[in-house]
Design an enzyme around this catalytic site. Sequence first.
Site, mmCIF file in Angstrom:
data_model
loop_
_atom_site.group_PDB
_atom_site.id
_atom_site.type_symbol
_atom_site.label_atom_id
_atom_site.label_comp_id
_atom_site.label_asym_id
_atom_site.label_seq_id
_atom_site.Cartn_x
_atom_site.Cartn_y
_atom_site.Cartn_z
ATOM 1 N N HIS A 78 -18.138 36.805 -30.307
ATOM 2 C CA HIS A 78 -19.272 36.050 -30.892
ATOM 3 C C HIS A 78 -18.927 35.518 -32.288
ATOM 4 C CE1 HIS A 78 -21.697 38.068 -27.729
ATOM 5 N NE2 HIS A 78 -21.013 39.138 -28.086
ATOM 6 N N GLU B 129 -7.773 18.653 -35.181
ATOM 7 C CA GLU B 129 -9.040 17.999 -34.836
ATOM 8 C C GLU B 129 -8.828 16.904 -33.779
ATOM 9 O OE1 GLU B 129 -10.840 16.715 -38.525
ATOM 10 O OE2 GLU B 129 -10.840 18.763 -39.295
ATOM 11 N N ASN C 27 -6.580 18.238 -44.973
ATOM 12 C CA ASN C 27 -7.359 18.362 -43.742
ATOM 13 C C ASN C 27 -6.509 18.651 -42.504
ATOM 14 O OD1 ASN C 27 -9.719 17.770 -45.151
ATOM 15 N ND2 ASN C 27 -9.420 15.557 -44.891
ATOM 16 N N TYR D 90 -6.547 2.225 2.550
ATOM 17 C CA TYR D 90 -6.413 1.691 1.194
ATOM 18 C C TYR D 90 -7.568 0.756 0.844
ATOM 19 C CZ TYR D 90 -4.801 -0.746 -2.915
ATOM 20 O OH TYR D 90 -4.734 -1.262 -4.178
ATOM 21 N N SER E 193 -7.499 13.158 -48.278
ATOM 22 C CA SER E 193 -8.700 12.326 -48.271
ATOM 23 C C SER E 193 -8.488 11.176 -49.245
ATOM 24 C CB SER E 193 -9.897 13.177 -48.710
ATOM 25 O OG SER E 193 -10.908 12.355 -49.243
ATOM 26 N N LYS F 13 -4.429 4.155 -12.083
ATOM 27 C CA LYS F 13 -3.246 4.106 -12.949
ATOM 28 C C LYS F 13 -3.511 4.228 -14.442
ATOM 29 C CE LYS F 13 -0.955 1.870 -9.356
ATOM 30 N NZ LYS F 13 -2.261 1.962 -8.634
ATOM 31 N N LYS G 231 -8.489 17.680 -51.100
ATOM 32 C CA LYS G 231 -8.517 17.926 -49.656
ATOM 33 C C LYS G 231 -7.154 17.967 -48.991
ATOM 34 C CE LYS G 231 -12.759 17.624 -47.947
ATOM 35 N NZ LYS G 231 -12.860 17.605 -46.567
ATOM 36 N N ASN H 157 0.820 -1.217 0.000
ATOM 37 C CA ASN H 157 0.000 0.000 0.000
ATOM 38 C C ASN H 157 0.853 1.265 0.000
ATOM 39 O OD1 ASN H 157 -2.026 -1.838 0.147
ATOM 40 N ND2 ASN H 157 -2.710 -1.319 2.222
HETATM 41 N N1 ARG Z 1 -1.741 -2.981 -7.481
HETATM 42 C C1 ARG Z 1 -2.148 -2.332 -6.286
HETATM 43 C C2 ARG Z 1 -2.593 -0.893 -6.589
HETATM 44 O O1 ARG Z 1 -2.309 -0.439 -7.644
HETATM 45 C C3 ARG Z 1 -1.010 -2.302 -5.343
HETATM 46 C C4 ARG Z 1 -1.405 -2.285 -3.899
HETATM 47 C C5 ARG Z 1 -1.926 -3.602 -3.491
HETATM 48 N N2 ARG Z 1 -2.295 -3.626 -2.126
HETATM 49 C C6 ARG Z 1 -3.155 -4.497 -1.680
HETATM 50 N N3 ARG Z 1 -3.428 -4.421 -0.444
HETATM 51 N N4 ARG Z 1 -3.685 -5.373 -2.434
HETATM 52 O O2 ARG Z 1 -3.218 -0.231 -5.841
#
Ligand code: ARG
Length: 466
Positions: free
Chosen positions: A156, A290, A285, A317, A277, A325, A283, A110
């Site tokens: 505007h 975009e 573009n 946690y 295109s 992530k 074209k 953690n």
């Molecule tokens: N892969 C977990 C995360 O990204 C890591 C921490 C895991 N901890 C646990 N108590 N399972 O959060």
Amino acid sequence: MAQLWGGRFTKETDKLVYAFNASISYDKKFYRQDIEGSIAHVGMLEKQGILTKDEAERIKDGLKGILEDVESGKLKITEEYEDIHSFVEANLIDRVGDAGKKLHTGRSRNDQVALDMRLYTRQEIKETDDLLKALLETLLRMMEEHTMTIMPGFTHLQKAQPITLAHHLGAYFEMFKRDRMRLKDIYERMNFCPLGSGALAGTTFPLDREYTAKLLNFYGPTLNSMDGVSDRDYLIEFLSALSTVMMHLSRFSEEIIIWNSNEYQFVELDDAYSTGSSIMPQKKNPDIAELVRGKTGRVYGALTSLLTTMKGIPLAYNKDMQEDKELTFDAIDTVKGCLALFEGMISTMRFKKDVMEKSASHGFTNATDAADYLVNRGVAFRDAHGIIGSIVLHCIEKGIAIDDLSIEEFKEFSDAFESDIYEAISMETCVNKRLTIGAPGKEAMEYVIEKEKEYLNTQPEIGACV
Ligand code: ARG
């Protein structure tokens, strides 16, 4: 399946559960930070007498070997491990034997993952800032070049008053400058080390958290272990700052798309930054602009997603947090990619100065100045506004610009007009008389350019004062 736990279990993990739970496919992205954090942890354990010098040396050597082998491609990070932490620890034990089993003393995944993500994000904040700085440098160069390139300023999306391209670009300079300030602020708040928070309640081992924090270049340790393992505020702040960067890039992209359209033709994108295109041979573009505009939604999505994930999580946690992530990595990569491409696109773009100036002079952008001219000759502003309104209507009907009227025609609308009206409402005069700080007049613009230059030259890099 290679996992760090199992003693308490009597059954194998279900295969689908294992795959659902695993994070290695994406947390492998911070293998470097995981190893760096472990090396610091071991250094601290040694200093505190929790590991012997010999054990610490063997572990550090093992970790450095893993890093080298991963970097050289000799060691592949494979999905048989649950996460990057398991991968590193298992490989370490393979390499250095029993000493490796002591690496995790006084640590939990953690606080380990909290550290890895902070180290990773800290680096990414700096890299994003570098890209923003490069964009500002390009913008400033363009501003210096275009202090006399006249174009219409819009409100505007209707032509309003004449400005210069330098002035228009300068607005974006300010936006991206504020984006950098936001990144710096976030860095200042997030640069504290969570390692040593343990699973949630610290540890009974006599860790020196100040020392670990120092080894890893943090300002100090985080001050509450529950918060240390479960704070994701800095990611939310970073995603919010990234969303704002994208909002700015998207507005700019939208303008480039408009400027590049057949109707406007203010700019021509370089061939290297446009696409064709498959069916329409004529074209060219503005796909890059975009795409930048489009990818903005994706980055906003990451912010909304993490805010939503975090809102119901009790202390400390919980596995929900693993969801921070993929979306953060994606947002960071998206923004960095967009910044780099955008800089390339604008620095190679060709401005059609004559078209821009003609658009300003044929759009009644000098109407306010014509009214001001009358005010300077004693006409009350409201009356002047009415007189110029009638002139504009007359010119629209005839398909001409205000300056195309003869002095006799001017006088039919008001006796106050004299032959100096032409000079007073020329595009150059309209622009260059606007000299308040922040206005488009050449001198005012040059003053601002100097200030922006000074800012770029004196602004220290993020984290430089650590
Ligand atoms: N892969 C977990 C995360 O990204 C890591 C921490 C895991 N901890 C646990 N108590 N399972 O959060």
